[in-house]
Design a protein around this motif. Structure first.
Motif, PDB file in Angstrom:
ATOM      1  N   PRO A  56       2.791 -15.994 -73.260  1.00 25.94           N
ATOM      2  CA  PRO A  56       1.484 -16.638 -73.100  1.00 25.94           C
ATOM      3  C   PRO A  56       1.395 -17.631 -71.939  1.00 25.94           C
ATOM      4  CG  PRO A  56       2.126 -16.610 -75.399  1.00 25.94           C
ATOM      5  CD  PRO A  56       3.310 -16.133 -74.611  1.00 25.94           C
ATOM      6  N   GLU A  57       2.468 -18.317 -71.610  1.00 17.24           N
ATOM      7  CA  GLU A  57       2.438 -19.289 -70.515  1.00 17.24           C
ATOM      8  C   GLU A  57       2.339 -18.618 -69.145  1.00 17.24           C
ATOM      9  OE1 GLU A  57       5.699 -21.987 -70.728  1.00 17.24           O
ATOM     10  OE2 GLU A  57       5.296 -22.517 -72.800  1.00 17.24           O
ATOM     11  N   ALA A  58       2.781 -17.385 -69.044  1.00 12.19           N
ATOM     12  CA  ALA A  58       2.831 -16.702 -67.747  1.00 12.19           C
ATOM     13  C   ALA A  58       1.454 -16.514 -67.128  1.00 12.19           C
ATOM     14  CB  ALA A  58       3.519 -15.346 -67.888  1.00 12.19           C
ATOM     15  N   PHE A  59       0.432 -16.305 -67.947  1.00 10.39           N
ATOM     16  CA  PHE A  59      -0.903 -16.019 -67.418  1.00 10.39           C
ATOM     17  C   PHE A  59      -1.420 -17.164 -66.558  1.00 10.39           C
ATOM     18  CE2 PHE A  59      -5.584 -15.406 -67.807  1.00 10.39           C
ATOM     19  CZ  PHE A  59      -5.635 -14.159 -67.196  1.00 10.39           C
ATOM     20  N   SER A  60      -1.181 -18.397 -66.986  1.00 10.37           N
ATOM     21  CA  SER A  60      -1.648 -19.533 -66.193  1.00 10.37           C
ATOM     22  C   SER A  60      -0.626 -19.946 -65.128  1.00 10.37           C
ATOM     23  CB  SER A  60      -1.988 -20.718 -67.089  1.00 10.37           C
ATOM     24  OG  SER A  60      -0.862 -21.101 -67.831  1.00 10.37           O
ATOM     25  N   ARG A  61       0.667 -19.740 -65.413  1.00  9.88           N
ATOM     26  CA  ARG A  61       1.708 -20.121 -64.461  1.00  9.88           C
ATOM     27  C   ARG A  61       1.806 -19.173 -63.277  1.00  9.88           C
ATOM     28  NH1 ARG A  61       7.310 -20.235 -66.782  1.00  9.88           N
ATOM     29  NH2 ARG A  61       8.059 -20.163 -64.684  1.00  9.88           N
ATOM     30  N   TRP A  62       1.609 -17.890 -63.531  1.00  9.44           N
ATOM     31  CA  TRP A  62       1.746 -16.841 -62.519  1.00  9.44           C
ATOM     32  C   TRP A  62       0.478 -15.979 -62.525  1.00  9.44           C
ATOM     33  CZ3 TRP A  62       5.997 -17.798 -59.840  1.00  9.44           C
ATOM     34  CH2 TRP A  62       7.052 -18.461 -60.463  1.00  9.44           C
ATOM     35  N   PRO A  63      -0.658 -16.516 -62.104  1.00 12.02           N
ATOM     36  CA  PRO A  63      -1.916 -15.791 -62.264  1.00 12.02           C
ATOM     37  C   PRO A  63      -2.128 -14.611 -61.305  1.00 12.02           C
ATOM     38  CG  PRO A  63      -2.306 -17.830 -61.102  1.00 12.02           C
ATOM     39  CD  PRO A  63      -0.861 -17.839 -61.521  1.00 12.02           C
ATOM     40  N   TRP A  64      -1.403 -14.578 -60.199  1.00  9.90           N
ATOM     41  CA  TRP A  64      -1.563 -13.479 -59.244  1.00  9.90           C
ATOM     42  C   TRP A  64      -0.597 -12.351 -59.583  1.00  9.90           C
ATOM     43  CZ3 TRP A  64      -5.382 -13.054 -55.819  1.00  9.90           C
ATOM     44  CH2 TRP A  64      -6.056 -14.209 -55.445  1.00  9.90           C
ATOM     45  N   THR A  65      -1.079 -11.132 -59.620  1.00 12.04           N
ATOM     46  CA  THR A  65      -0.223  -9.965 -59.823  1.00 12.04           C
ATOM     47  C   THR A  65      -0.456  -8.978 -58.680  1.00 12.04           C
ATOM     48  OG1 THR A  65      -1.876  -8.886 -61.219  1.00 12.04           O
ATOM     49  CG2 THR A  65      -0.163 -10.150 -62.336  1.00 12.04           C
ATOM     50  N   THR A  66       0.605  -8.317 -58.298  1.00 13.31           N
ATOM     51  CA  THR A  66       0.535  -7.302 -57.255  1.00 13.31           C
ATOM     52  C   THR A  66       1.249  -6.066 -57.777  1.00 13.31           C
ATOM     53  OG1 THR A  66       0.636  -9.057 -55.581  1.00 13.31           O
ATOM     54  CG2 THR A  66       1.037  -6.803 -54.836  1.00 13.31           C
ATOM     55  N   SER A  67       0.546  -4.959 -57.836  1.00 13.52           N
ATOM     56  CA  SER A  67       1.147  -3.708 -58.321  1.00 13.52           C
ATOM     57  C   SER A  67       2.132  -3.175 -57.289  1.00 13.52           C
ATOM     58  CB  SER A  67       0.064  -2.660 -58.572  1.00 13.52           C
ATOM     59  OG  SER A  67      -0.769  -3.077 -59.608  1.00 13.52           O
ATOM     60  N   THR A  68       3.231  -2.632 -57.791  1.00 13.57           N
ATOM     61  CA  THR A  68       4.272  -2.109 -56.912  1.00 13.57           C
ATOM     62  C   THR A  68       4.754  -0.745 -57.399  1.00 13.57           C
ATOM     63  OG1 THR A  68       6.015  -3.218 -58.181  1.00 13.57           O
ATOM     64  CG2 THR A  68       5.102  -4.424 -56.291  1.00 13.57           C
ATOM     65  N   ILE A  69       5.444  -0.071 -56.511  1.00 14.92           N
ATOM     66  CA  ILE A  69       6.085   1.213 -56.803  1.00 14.92           C
ATOM     67  C   ILE A  69       7.581   1.009 -56.577  1.00 14.92           C
ATOM     68  CG2 ILE A  69       6.247   3.641 -56.123  1.00 14.92           C
ATOM     69  CD1 ILE A  69       3.451   3.229 -54.763  1.00 14.92           C
ATOM     70  N   PRO A  70       8.431   1.339 -57.553  1.00 17.66           N
ATOM     71  CA  PRO A  70       9.877   1.195 -57.333  1.00 17.66           C
ATOM     72  C   PRO A  70      10.329   2.145 -56.226  1.00 17.66           C
ATOM     73  CG  PRO A  70       9.394   1.842 -59.608  1.00 17.66           C
ATOM     74  CD  PRO A  70       8.110   1.859 -58.867  1.00 17.66           C
ATOM     75  N   ARG A  71      11.107   1.628 -55.287  1.00 19.08           N
ATOM     76  CA  ARG A  71      11.616   2.460 -54.198  1.00 19.08           C
ATOM     77  C   ARG A  71      13.132   2.551 -54.202  1.00 19.08           C
ATOM     78  NH1 ARG A  71       7.905   5.854 -53.564  1.00 19.08           N
ATOM     79  NH2 ARG A  71       5.991   5.060 -52.669  1.00 19.08           N
TER      80      ARG A  71
END
Length: 115
Positions: A54-69
């Motif tokens: 639950p704390e992650a949403f406010s602590r780390w609000p930016w997400t970037t989708s990635t593809i494993p390489r």
């Protein structure tokens, strides 16, 4: 997926390659490719954090989708210092590598994954 603090929209662009490194141990252990634009408080991330962190949403609000390489089958201990970067550089969450640093890191991960 890469998570970032609220200090502003991350500068990642689709097609960028990113080393994933552990802040605590300073080990780099995977390479991913940025899939698209960074999102601020993405709905899928909100629902995931409700049940997992639950704390992650406010602590780390930016997400970037990635593809494993390049994700080795086991955790490798490629130290950030082996890429010519200090551990303190990760205090802001990310560091831009020069092409020679990135190439050396990929080669080192490949070497470590076959040891």
């Amino acid at each position: 997926m890469v998570r970032e603090p609220e200090e502003g929209k991350p500068g990642f662009r689709a097609g960028d390659f990113v080393f994933i490194c552990a802040k605590d141990t300073k080990d780099c252990y995977a390479v991913v490719e940025v899939k698209g634009e960074s999102e601020f408080q993405a709905p899928f991330y909100e629902s995931w954090t409700e049940s997992h962190d639950p704390e992650a949403f406010s602590r780390w609000p930016w997400t970037t989708s990635t593809i494993p390489r390049f994700v080795p089958n086991r955790l490798l201990e490629l130290k950030l210092s082996e890429l010519g970067v200090s551990g303190q550089a990760l205090q802001n969450g990310h560091v831009r590598l020069r092409l020679d640093q990135f190439t050396a890191g990929v080669r080192a991960l490949a070497r470590l994954s076959t040891d």
